[in-house]
Design a protein around this motif. Structure first.
Motif, PDB file in Angstrom:
ATOM      1  N   THR A 197       0.719  -1.226   0.151  1.00 13.95           N
ATOM      2  CA  THR A 197       0.031  -0.106   0.016  1.00 13.95           C
ATOM      3  C   THR A 197       0.943   1.199   0.090  1.00 13.95           C
ATOM      4  O   THR A 197       0.258   2.461  -0.232  1.00 13.95           O
ATOM      5  N   GLN A 229     -15.577  -7.464  -2.655  1.00 10.65           N
ATOM      6  CA  GLN A 229     -14.619  -7.192  -1.755  1.00 10.65           C
ATOM      7  C   GLN A 229     -14.972  -5.699  -0.781  1.00 10.65           C
ATOM      8  O   GLN A 229     -15.206  -4.956  -1.459  1.00 10.65           O
ATOM      9  N   MET A 258     -13.172  -2.947   1.462  1.00  8.70           N
ATOM     10  CA  MET A 258     -11.866  -2.206   1.395  1.00  8.70           C
ATOM     11  C   MET A 258     -11.593  -1.866   3.007  1.00  8.70           C
ATOM     12  O   MET A 258     -12.487  -1.363   3.498  1.00  8.70           O
TER      13      MET A 258
END
Length: 352
Positions: free
Chosen positions: A175, A262, A264
């Motif tokens: 990230t 998904q 987050m």
């Protein structure tokens, strides 16, 4: 002389024309450019906190956090000669992240191996001579100690060589990247931030009156705002034994992040429990909420200005959020138009 004056006059005229043109263009651009007037009032819709009854189910708000998130650093020093990742890459446990130049360490390791070979030969010779009483025992002992010292040095160098290959301690997503190829780093230098969202942690704040409804290991229904009424299976993994000043307890729920939809990290979520007893309390519309669910805030209109205020949130049912402390029924809050506001901005209101 006359010719020189004419040339100078022409040059000056061209310069003047150029300056005039630039000023004209600047004025045209300035007219087209919008500059917000900070003194101009922002139009918003407002209302008052109301008394609302929560009946069907108790809902507690929270924000999804990564299951694991670590900053990966270096134990070695030197120049990065290989950088095997970019931001956004998915990596597996043990996968190479970066390689530091280890040429000098490899040479030192070779030298240590040569030293060990020589010490072994000496040890063998002195041992044989000792059997024939041709050498003192202390010399044999020194040789054996020298051999052990060389072997320890080799192990130290091998560890240093291994530390030049920086690998992922767990599977996840890169990230953040803090270095580039060719960077010279030292021990402790931060290289990347690695985030694991294969599971997520949803931390909710539960009022004292409802905390006994949660048990460690309990399976609960979890919802993510962007997926509407879709249910995710969650498991209560921790219940804080210490309440905050508002007598709320933090409850942590773990959710497996599998499937096509998904979740987050950073998204809003909620956990809902069946409720056999209604709760009536001062509440605000959920759309008036500003900031995170951990630190909820609203804009309160005071003397024609929008003032950002924190409050303590309790139960929620999707439309309303219970106000445990920080607001009163007399407060005028902004329920629409917050996106254009900043603290102490002047506003003009329409009561909803």
């Amino acid at each position: 002389m006359k010719r020189v004056l004419i040339i100078v006059s022409i040059i000056l005229a061209l310069v003047v024309l150029g300056v005039v043109k630039l000023v004209s263009n600047k004025d045209k651009v300035a007219k087209k450019l919008y500059i917000h007037d900070a003194s101009e009032a922002v139009y918003v819709e407002s209302g008052n906190p109301v008394t609302h009854t929560f009946q069907d189910a108790l809902s507690f708000l929270g924000t999804f956090e990564p299951y694991r998130q670590n900053t990966i650093g270096s134990d070695a020093s030197g120049k990065i000669i290989r950088l095997a990742i970019e931001e956004g890459d998915r990596v597996s446990k043990g996968q190479l992240i970066a390689k530091i130049d280890d040429e000098m360490l490899q040479l030192q390791l070779q030298n240590a191996e040569i030293t060990i070979e020589g010490q072994k030969n000496d040890d063998q010779r002195y041992t044989n001579l000792q059997k024939e009483n041709a050498v003192a025992g202390v010399q044999v002992e020194k040789t054996k100690l020298g051999l052990r010292s060389a072997e320890v040095q080799k192990k130290q160098l091998q560890k240093q060589v291994r530390s030049t290959s920086i690998t992922a301690p767990f599977s996840g997503v890169i990230t953040r990247k803090m270095v580039d190829l060719g960077s010279v780093i030292g021990p402790g230098t931060q290289l990347v931030e690695l985030t694991d969202i294969s599971s997520l942690k949803l931390t909710v704040s539960v009022p004292e009156r409802d905390i006994m409804k949660f048990k460690k290991g309990q399976t609960v229904n979890v919802f993510c705002d962007i997926y509407g009424n879709k249910t995710f299976a969650g498991k209560v993994t921790n219940i804080n034994v210490q309440a905050d000043k508002a007598h709320n307890f933090e409850v942590q729920i773990t959710v497996k992040n599998s499937g096509s939809e998904q979740i987050m990290a950073g998204m809003y979520g909620s956990v809902k429990l069946g409720n056999n007893q209604s709760v009536t309390a001062l509440s605000i519309p959920r759309k008036a909420l500003v900031g995170s669910s951990k630190s909820p805030q609203v804009y309160v209109i005071e003397n024609g200005k929008a003032v950002l205020k924190s409050f303590t949130a309790g139960t929620s049912d999707g439309e309303f959020i219970e106000v445990r402390a920080g607001l009163t029924a007399a407060d005028v809050i902004v329920v629409k138009g917050q996106i254009n506001l900043q603290n102490n901005a002047p506003v003009t209101t329409k009561i909803k």
